[in-house]
Design an enzyme around this catalytic site. Structure first.
Site, mmCIF file in Angstrom:
data_model
loop_
_atom_site.group_PDB
_atom_site.id
_atom_site.type_symbol
_atom_site.label_atom_id
_atom_site.label_comp_id
_atom_site.label_asym_id
_atom_site.label_seq_id
_atom_site.Cartn_x
_atom_site.Cartn_y
_atom_site.Cartn_z
ATOM 1 N N LYS A 113 32.348 23.397 -51.862
ATOM 2 C CA LYS A 113 33.761 23.242 -51.634
ATOM 3 C C LYS A 113 34.576 24.358 -50.943
ATOM 4 O O LYS A 113 35.712 24.374 -50.603
ATOM 5 C CB LYS A 113 34.119 23.380 -53.267
ATOM 6 C CG LYS A 113 35.851 23.112 -53.860
ATOM 7 C CD LYS A 113 35.971 22.106 -52.853
ATOM 8 C CE LYS A 113 37.650 21.505 -53.616
ATOM 9 N NZ LYS A 113 38.540 22.767 -53.672
ATOM 10 N N GLU A 140 39.972 23.365 -44.470
ATOM 11 C CA GLU A 140 41.498 22.829 -44.893
ATOM 12 C C GLU A 140 42.523 23.967 -44.512
ATOM 13 O O GLU A 140 43.644 23.361 -43.800
ATOM 14 C CB GLU A 140 41.511 22.513 -46.305
ATOM 15 C CG GLU A 140 42.716 22.234 -46.800
ATOM 16 C CD GLU A 140 42.977 22.276 -48.255
ATOM 17 O OE1 GLU A 140 43.632 23.211 -49.006
ATOM 18 O OE2 GLU A 140 41.976 21.506 -49.063
#
Length: 302
Positions: free
Chosen positions: A174, A181
């Protein structure tokens, strides 16, 4: 199946709601403030206004407690929770913790016969509708298998979940996701700034965003959000352009450096956000802030 959700912020509240409204689950909810507890109790959750109430609500069942807390407070909250837990309890960290901290916490809990699992969760405020993306790490594969019925509900209809290995691996996957991102968002924001401020005046950015979203190589969820952002507020009025950063991009960069890996795009993307906090703002940083608001419900003005 009985499970507690501890932390009812933007993501935690959605996770709890999705489970409460699905058959086969008894959901206990606990939070620092009472309002979200009362709200979810109205949907059928079991309210717990103290840690003791949360643990006692499991009666003779094994406590399974899913934490959705800011990484800065996990250690202090665990310190209060651990003495209340019977041996064999399962604690899940679904927040954005540093994977090194996760490994440390797992070792501590394992030594006192408690189980610890890390689940990196993505999906923002859209997860309740679209399904969450969940990245799982655990030393105990049986715990993962037991939790799969929960993960299957939370990932429906269009999300996904999978197991990535021992403790910390879920948060590691993550963490890298969030670093990527940053880079993707920065690239889109810079491109749209050039379109707006470049050599051709009055290019309709809504038209551009819609064209990019139809069959182009850069078609993406982020670009689809830009269609809405630019259409609703083409000049990004009322957005100050300061872009917060959660810490995960820095952890990604630090981990890469420790392993001799260069991450120039992610590193520069983080610098843009840090510079925005010092007053270096422009159309790109306003777009970044608007994207964060659209997918994650983050404050438009930091």
């Amino acid at each position: 199946m009985k499970i507690a959700i501890y932390g009812l912020g933007r993501m935690g509240k959605q996770i709890a709601t999705k489970l409460i409204t699905s058959p086969g689950f008894e959901v206990i909810v606990h939070n620092r403030s009472k309002e979200p507890i009362n709200e979810l109790a109205g949907l059928g959750a079991i309210p717990a206004f103290t840690l003791e109430e949360m643990v006692n609500a499991f009666n003779d069942q094994r406590p399974i407690i899913w934490l959705m807390l800011p990484y800065e407070v996990v250690d202090s909250k665990l310190a209060n929770l651990i003495p209340l837990l019977p041996p064999g309890s399962l604690v899940i960290d679904g927040g954005n913790s540093n994977f090194n901290d996760t490994k440390r916490r797992n070792q501590k809990l394992t030594e006192i016969n408690l189980n610890y699992m890390d689940i990196g969760v993505s999906g923002g405020v859209w997860g309740i509708k679209n399904g969450f993306s969940m990245m799982v790490g655990s030393d105990n594969l049986d715990n993962y298998k037991q939790l799969e019925k929960v993960l299957a509900v939370l990932s429906s209809p269009n999300g996904a979940y999978d197991y990535f290995g021992p403790s910390g691996s879920g948060h590691f996957v993550k963490m890298v996701h969030n670093g990527i991102e940053y880079g993707m968002m920065e690239s889109l924001a810079e491109g749209y700034r050039l379109l707006k401020e470049g050599p051709f005046e009055n290019i309709d950015l809504t038209k551009v965003a819609k064209i990019y979203q139809k069959g182009s190589v850069i078609k993406s969820w982020l670009n689809s959000l830009l269609v809405d952002i630019i259409q609703e507020n083409p000049n990004l009025s009322g957005i100050n352009g300061v872009v917060a950063q959660s810490g995960e991009a820095k952890w990604t960069i630090d981990t890469a450096k420790q392993n001799g890996i260069d991450l120039p795009i992610i590193e520069k993307s983080l610098k843009v956000r840090l510079d925005s906090e010092k007053g270096k703002i422009n159309y790109s940083t306003k777009l970044l802030s608007a994207m964060r608001n659209k997918f994650g419900g983050h404050n438009l003005n930091n």
